[in-house]
Scaffold this motif. Structure first.
Motif, PDB file in Angstrom:
ATOM      1  N   TRP A   1       0.821  -1.214   0.000  1.00 52.71           N
ATOM      2  CA  TRP A   1       0.000   0.000   0.000  1.00 52.71           C
ATOM      3  C   TRP A   1       0.851   1.258   0.000  1.00 52.71           C
ATOM      4  CZ3 TRP A   1      -0.938  -4.375   2.769  1.00 52.71           C
ATOM      5  CH2 TRP A   1      -2.063  -5.108   2.363  1.00 52.71           C
ATOM      6  N   GLY A   2       2.129   1.145   0.277  1.00 55.12           N
ATOM      7  CA  GLY A   2       3.032   2.292   0.211  1.00 55.12           C
ATOM      8  C   GLY A   2       3.127   2.877  -1.186  1.00 55.12           C
ATOM      9  N   MET A   3       2.746   2.080  -2.176  1.00 55.19           N
ATOM     10  CA  MET A   3       2.739   2.573  -3.562  1.00 55.19           C
ATOM     11  C   MET A   3       1.777   3.753  -3.723  1.00 55.19           C
ATOM     12  SD  MET A   3       4.779   0.693  -5.543  1.00 55.19           S
ATOM     13  CE  MET A   3       4.068   0.709  -7.166  1.00 55.19           C
ATOM     14  N   ASP A   4       0.776   3.861  -2.839  1.00 54.54           N
ATOM     15  CA  ASP A   4      -0.152   4.999  -2.910  1.00 54.54           C
ATOM     16  C   ASP A   4       0.589   6.329  -2.764  1.00 54.54           C
ATOM     17  OD1 ASP A   4      -2.148   3.144  -3.161  1.00 54.54           O
ATOM     18  OD2 ASP A   4      -3.090   3.566  -1.230  1.00 54.54           O
ATOM     19  N   ILE A   5       1.685   6.331  -2.037  1.00 54.89           N
ATOM     20  CA  ILE A   5       2.460   7.551  -1.793  1.00 54.89           C
ATOM     21  C   ILE A   5       3.048   8.104  -3.084  1.00 54.89           C
ATOM     22  CG2 ILE A   5       4.480   8.500  -0.572  1.00 54.89           C
ATOM     23  CD1 ILE A   5       3.960   6.290   1.581  1.00 54.89           C
ATOM     24  N   ILE A   6       3.327   7.244  -4.047  1.00 49.99           N
ATOM     25  CA  ILE A   6       3.938   7.697  -5.301  1.00 49.99           C
ATOM     26  C   ILE A   6       3.028   7.516  -6.514  1.00 49.99           C
ATOM     27  CG2 ILE A   6       6.328   7.475  -4.543  1.00 49.99           C
ATOM     28  CD1 ILE A   6       6.381   4.720  -5.974  1.00 49.99           C
ATOM     29  N   THR A   7       1.786   7.114  -6.274  1.00 51.71           N
ATOM     30  CA  THR A   7       0.830   6.961  -7.364  1.00 51.71           C
ATOM     31  C   THR A   7       0.101   8.291  -7.557  1.00 51.71           C
ATOM     32  OG1 THR A   7       0.553   4.617  -6.860  1.00 51.71           O
ATOM     33  CG2 THR A   7      -1.165   5.650  -8.191  1.00 51.71           C
ATOM     34  N   LYS A   8       0.248   8.893  -8.730  1.00 50.61           N
ATOM     35  CA  LYS A   8      -0.297  10.237  -8.973  1.00 50.61           C
ATOM     36  C   LYS A   8      -1.788  10.341  -8.684  1.00 50.61           C
ATOM     37  CE  LYS A   8       3.212  11.836 -12.109  1.00 50.61           C
ATOM     38  NZ  LYS A   8       3.535  12.610 -13.293  1.00 50.61           N
ATOM     39  N   SER A   9      -2.550   9.307  -8.979  1.00 50.28           N
ATOM     40  CA  SER A   9      -3.993   9.370  -8.763  1.00 50.28           C
ATOM     41  C   SER A   9      -4.381   9.215  -7.287  1.00 50.28           C
ATOM     42  CB  SER A   9      -4.699   8.299  -9.593  1.00 50.28           C
ATOM     43  OG  SER A   9      -4.299   7.006  -9.167  1.00 50.28           O
ATOM     44  N   LYS A  10      -3.430   8.846  -6.435  1.00 51.64           N
ATOM     45  CA  LYS A  10      -3.749   8.599  -5.032  1.00 51.64           C
ATOM     46  C   LYS A  10      -3.027   9.523  -4.059  1.00 51.64           C
ATOM     47  CE  LYS A  10      -4.942   3.829  -5.863  1.00 51.64           C
ATOM     48  NZ  LYS A  10      -4.807   2.456  -5.480  1.00 51.64           N
ATOM     49  N   VAL A  11      -1.881  10.060  -4.434  1.00 47.66           N
ATOM     50  CA  VAL A  11      -1.041  10.803  -3.499  1.00 47.66           C
ATOM     51  C   VAL A  11      -1.737  12.018  -2.896  1.00 47.66           C
ATOM     52  CG1 VAL A  11       0.109  12.247  -5.236  1.00 47.66           C
ATOM     53  CG2 VAL A  11       1.288  11.686  -3.090  1.00 47.66           C
ATOM     54  N   ASP A  12      -2.610  12.661  -3.635  1.00 45.93           N
ATOM     55  CA  ASP A  12      -3.297  13.843  -3.107  1.00 45.93           C
ATOM     56  C   ASP A  12      -4.477  13.490  -2.207  1.00 45.93           C
ATOM     57  OD1 ASP A  12      -1.624  15.754  -4.305  1.00 45.93           O
ATOM     58  OD2 ASP A  12      -2.718  15.574  -6.206  1.00 45.93           O
ATOM     59  N   ASN A  13      -4.779  12.205  -2.081  1.00 47.02           N
ATOM     60  CA  ASN A  13      -5.915  11.764  -1.271  1.00 47.02           C
ATOM     61  C   ASN A  13      -5.510  10.840  -0.125  1.00 47.02           C
ATOM     62  OD1 ASN A  13      -7.956  13.093  -2.861  1.00 47.02           O
ATOM     63  ND2 ASN A  13      -7.478  11.609  -4.444  1.00 47.02           N
ATOM     64  N   LEU A  14      -4.259  10.915   0.312  1.00 49.77           N
ATOM     65  CA  LEU A  14      -3.823  10.093   1.440  1.00 49.77           C
ATOM     66  C   LEU A  14      -4.564  10.558   2.693  1.00 49.77           C
ATOM     67  CD1 LEU A  14       0.039   9.964   0.832  1.00 49.77           C
ATOM     68  CD2 LEU A  14      -1.705   8.349   0.069  1.00 49.77           C
ATOM     69  N   LYS A  15      -4.939   9.621   3.518  1.00 48.04           N
ATOM     70  CA  LYS A  15      -5.713   9.930   4.718  1.00 48.04           C
ATOM     71  C   LYS A  15      -5.043   9.316   5.946  1.00 48.04           C
ATOM     72  CE  LYS A  15     -10.020  10.363   2.212  1.00 48.04           C
ATOM     73  NZ  LYS A  15      -9.399  11.257   1.316  1.00 48.04           N
ATOM     74  N   VAL A  16      -5.492   9.757   7.107  1.00 45.39           N
ATOM     75  CA  VAL A  16      -5.063   9.148   8.367  1.00 45.39           C
ATOM     76  C   VAL A  16      -6.331   8.780   9.126  1.00 45.39           C
ATOM     77  CG1 VAL A  16      -4.824  11.395   9.513  1.00 45.39           C
ATOM     78  CG2 VAL A  16      -3.699   9.405  10.469  1.00 45.39           C
ATOM     79  N   THR A  17      -6.358   7.580   9.645  1.00 47.01           N
ATOM     80  CA  THR A  17      -7.537   7.139  10.387  1.00 47.01           C
ATOM     81  C   THR A  17      -7.236   7.130  11.884  1.00 47.01           C
ATOM     82  OG1 THR A  17      -9.134   5.381  10.721  1.00 47.01           O
ATOM     83  CG2 THR A  17      -6.935   4.694  10.070  1.00 47.01           C
ATOM     84  N   PRO A  18      -8.180   7.568  12.692  1.00 49.52           N
ATOM     85  CA  PRO A  18      -7.970   7.525  14.142  1.00 49.52           C
ATOM     86  C   PRO A  18      -8.243   6.140  14.743  1.00 49.52           C
ATOM     87  CG  PRO A  18     -10.051   8.596  13.652  1.00 49.52           C
ATOM     88  CD  PRO A  18      -9.393   8.300  12.331  1.00 49.52           C
ATOM     89  N   VAL A  19      -8.820   5.239  13.963  1.00 45.40           N
ATOM     90  CA  VAL A  19      -9.137   3.903  14.476  1.00 45.40           C
ATOM     91  C   VAL A  19      -7.843   3.175  14.834  1.00 45.40           C
ATOM     92  CG1 VAL A  19     -10.182   1.657  13.950  1.00 45.40           C
ATOM     93  CG2 VAL A  19     -11.278   3.764  13.157  1.00 45.40           C
ATOM     94  N   GLY A  20      -7.738   2.761  16.074  1.00 41.41           N
ATOM     95  CA  GLY A  20      -6.557   2.039  16.539  1.00 41.41           C
ATOM     96  C   GLY A  20      -5.376   2.934  16.861  1.00 41.41           C
ATOM     97  N   ASN A  21      -5.512   4.233  16.659  1.00 39.54           N
ATOM     98  CA  ASN A  21      -4.429   5.168  16.956  1.00 39.54           C
ATOM     99  C   ASN A  21      -4.714   5.802  18.316  1.00 39.54           C
ATOM    100  OD1 ASN A  21      -2.460   7.111  17.108  1.00 39.54           O
ATOM    101  ND2 ASN A  21      -2.814   7.914  15.055  1.00 39.54           N
TER     102      ASN A  21
END
Length: 124
Positions: A43-63
């Motif tokens: 899933w780290g590929m999302d960080i460098i995938t142009k269609s996904k990088v601008d939509n990275l999120k952080v979830t509070p579940v389990g944090n």
């Protein structure tokens, strides 16, 4: 001596909170003259995938360390899965990052590459 030093980082999770540790470490290494390689897999590929990088999120579940926007109160885990909490947590993190003057992920990646860092995508 620093030209012989190397740092390799694996980014295997594509959430906003997991993108920054690797980017910050790689950037710091380059500023110290240390070769930096970041390998993106799963899933780290999302960080460098142009269609996904601008939509990275952080979830509070389990944090359990997730702080509320006011004071130092922690978010009760019973509230974390409620609708809208991921959006709120993502906004909070983006604001904190911006307040510190840290660039957003796409700009950070460009800076690391411009400084001589290497990005590697998994070819599995």
């Amino acid at each position: 001596m620093d030209e012989d030093r190397k740092l390799s980082i694996i980014c295997s999770k594509g959430s906003l909170d997991m993108a920054y540790p690797g980017l910050i470490l790689a950037n710091a290494a380059r500023m110290l003259g240390i070769e930096a390689n970041i390998f993106f897999t799963f899933w780290g590929m999302d960080i460098i995938t142009k269609s996904k990088v601008d939509n990275l999120k952080v979830t509070p579940v389990g944090n359990t360390a997730m702080h509320m926007p006011i004071g130092d109160a922690h978010l009760p885990q019973a509230l974390a899965p409620l609708p809208g909490m991921t959006a709120m947590a993502t906004r909070m993190l983006k604001k904190s990052i911006a307040d510190l003057g840290v660039p957003e992920v796409p700009e950070f990646l460009d800076q690391i590459v411009a400084a001589g860092g290497h990005l590697w995508a998994c070819r599995m």
